[in-house]
Design a protein around this motif. Structure first.
Motif, short mmCIF file in Angstrom:
data_model
loop_
_atom_site.label_atom_id
_atom_site.label_comp_id
_atom_site.label_asym_id
_atom_site.label_seq_id
_atom_site.Cartn_x
_atom_site.Cartn_y
_atom_site.Cartn_z
N HIS A 110 0.86 -1.19 0.00
CA HIS A 110 0.00 0.00 0.00
C HIS A 110 0.89 1.24 0.00
CE1 HIS A 110 -2.91 2.99 1.29
NE2 HIS A 110 -3.85 2.13 0.91
N PRO A 111 0.55 2.28 -0.74
CA PRO A 111 1.36 3.49 -0.79
C PRO A 111 1.61 4.12 0.58
CG PRO A 111 -0.30 3.55 -2.50
CD PRO A 111 -0.61 2.36 -1.65
N ALA A 112 0.73 3.89 1.52
CA ALA A 112 0.91 4.45 2.87
C ALA A 112 2.16 3.90 3.54
CB ALA A 112 -0.31 4.17 3.73
N GLN A 113 2.58 2.70 3.17
CA GLN A 113 3.79 2.12 3.75
C GLN A 113 5.02 2.94 3.35
OE1 GLN A 113 3.27 -1.79 2.14
NE2 GLN A 113 2.14 -2.51 3.95
N LYS A 114 5.09 3.33 2.09
CA LYS A 114 6.19 4.16 1.62
C LYS A 114 6.15 5.52 2.32
CE LYS A 114 7.35 4.44 -2.83
NZ LYS A 114 7.36 4.90 -4.23
N GLN A 115 4.96 6.08 2.46
CA GLN A 115 4.83 7.38 3.12
C GLN A 115 5.25 7.29 4.58
OE1 GLN A 115 4.17 10.41 1.70
NE2 GLN A 115 4.89 11.09 3.70
N ALA A 116 4.91 6.20 5.25
CA ALA A 116 5.29 6.03 6.66
C ALA A 116 6.82 5.97 6.79
CB ALA A 116 4.64 4.79 7.24
N LEU A 117 7.49 5.31 5.86
CA LEU A 117 8.95 5.28 5.88
C LEU A 117 9.53 6.67 5.66
CD1 LEU A 117 9.67 1.97 3.93
CD2 LEU A 117 10.07 2.41 6.37
N MET A 118 8.94 7.42 4.75
CA MET A 118 9.39 8.79 4.52
C MET A 118 9.15 9.66 5.75
SD MET A 118 10.96 9.06 1.71
CE MET A 118 11.15 10.82 1.88
N ASP A 119 8.02 9.46 6.42
CA ASP A 119 7.74 10.20 7.65
C ASP A 119 8.78 9.88 8.72
OD1 ASP A 119 5.50 11.30 6.44
OD2 ASP A 119 4.08 10.00 7.49
N LEU A 120 9.15 8.60 8.83
CA LEU A 120 10.17 8.20 9.80
C LEU A 120 11.50 8.88 9.48
CD1 LEU A 120 11.06 6.46 12.20
CD2 LEU A 120 11.45 4.59 10.57
N LEU A 121 11.88 8.88 8.22
CA LEU A 121 13.12 9.53 7.81
C LEU A 121 13.08 11.02 8.15
CD1 LEU A 121 15.87 9.65 6.46
CD2 LEU A 121 14.68 9.82 4.25
N THR A 122 11.97 11.67 7.88
CA THR A 122 11.83 13.09 8.19
C THR A 122 11.99 13.34 9.68
OG1 THR A 122 10.42 13.47 6.28
CG2 THR A 122 10.27 15.08 8.07
N ARG A 123 11.39 12.49 10.50
CA ARG A 123 11.54 12.63 11.96
C ARG A 123 12.99 12.47 12.37
NH1 ARG A 123 7.18 13.82 15.50
NH2 ARG A 123 5.32 13.55 14.27
N PHE A 124 13.67 11.46 11.82
CA PHE A 124 15.08 11.27 12.12
C PHE A 124 15.89 12.51 11.73
CE2 PHE A 124 14.96 6.34 11.77
CZ PHE A 124 14.85 6.20 13.15
N GLU A 125 15.57 13.10 10.60
CA GLU A 125 16.31 14.25 10.09
C GLU A 125 16.06 15.51 10.92
OE1 GLU A 125 16.92 13.68 5.36
OE2 GLU A 125 14.90 14.19 5.99
N THR A 126 14.83 15.69 11.39
CA THR A 126 14.47 16.96 12.02
C THR A 126 14.45 16.92 13.55
OG1 THR A 126 12.10 16.47 11.89
CG2 THR A 126 13.08 17.67 10.03
N GLU A 127 14.35 15.75 14.13
CA GLU A 127 14.18 15.68 15.58
C GLU A 127 15.30 14.95 16.30
OE1 GLU A 127 10.27 14.19 16.49
OE2 GLU A 127 9.33 15.54 15.05
N THR A 128 16.34 14.59 15.57
CA THR A 128 17.47 13.88 16.19
C THR A 128 18.78 14.46 15.68
OG1 THR A 128 17.80 12.20 14.48
CG2 THR A 128 16.10 11.74 16.14
N ALA A 129 19.86 13.99 16.27
CA ALA A 129 21.20 14.38 15.82
C ALA A 129 21.75 13.39 14.80
CB ALA A 129 22.14 14.48 17.02
N LEU A 130 20.91 12.50 14.31
CA LEU A 130 21.39 11.44 13.42
C LEU A 130 21.97 11.94 12.09
CD1 LEU A 130 18.69 8.70 14.02
CD2 LEU A 130 20.99 8.84 14.96
N PRO A 131 21.49 13.04 11.52
CA PRO A 131 22.09 13.47 10.26
C PRO A 131 23.60 13.73 10.35
CG PRO A 131 19.98 14.53 10.52
CD PRO A 131 20.28 13.82 11.83
#
Length: 77
Positions: A36-57
């Motif tokens: 389902h396309p929502a699965q891809k969107q959920a992965l993108m949302d996770l990546l965005t959270r990692f990028e914006t809310e953590t020091a992981l970048p």
């Protein structure tokens, strides 16, 4: 992401987060099998959270290698 939706908090071992972040940054999500396309969107949302809310970048290749080794030790298979 819709800010009106309820949130779920997930605590991750930092090494797991580093491994997931590195994978999400390098994988072509068009090649990831989804049903389902929502699965891809959920992965993108996770990546965005990692990028914006953590020091992981800012993780280094050495930190990624160390995290991968640490996570692989817990595989149990």
């Amino acid at each position: 992401m819709n800010s009106d939706l309820p949130l779920v908090r997930v605590d991750l071992w930092r090494a797991d987060a580093v491994v997931l972040f590195d994978w999400l940054m390098s994988v072509d999500l068009d090649d990831v099998p989804i049903s389902h396309p929502a699965q891809k969107q959920a992965l993108m949302d996770l990546l965005t959270r990692f990028e914006t809310e953590t020091a992981l970048p800012g993780v280094t290749q050495a930190e990624i290698d160390e995290a991968q080794s640490a996570v692989a030790q817990d595989m149990g298979w």
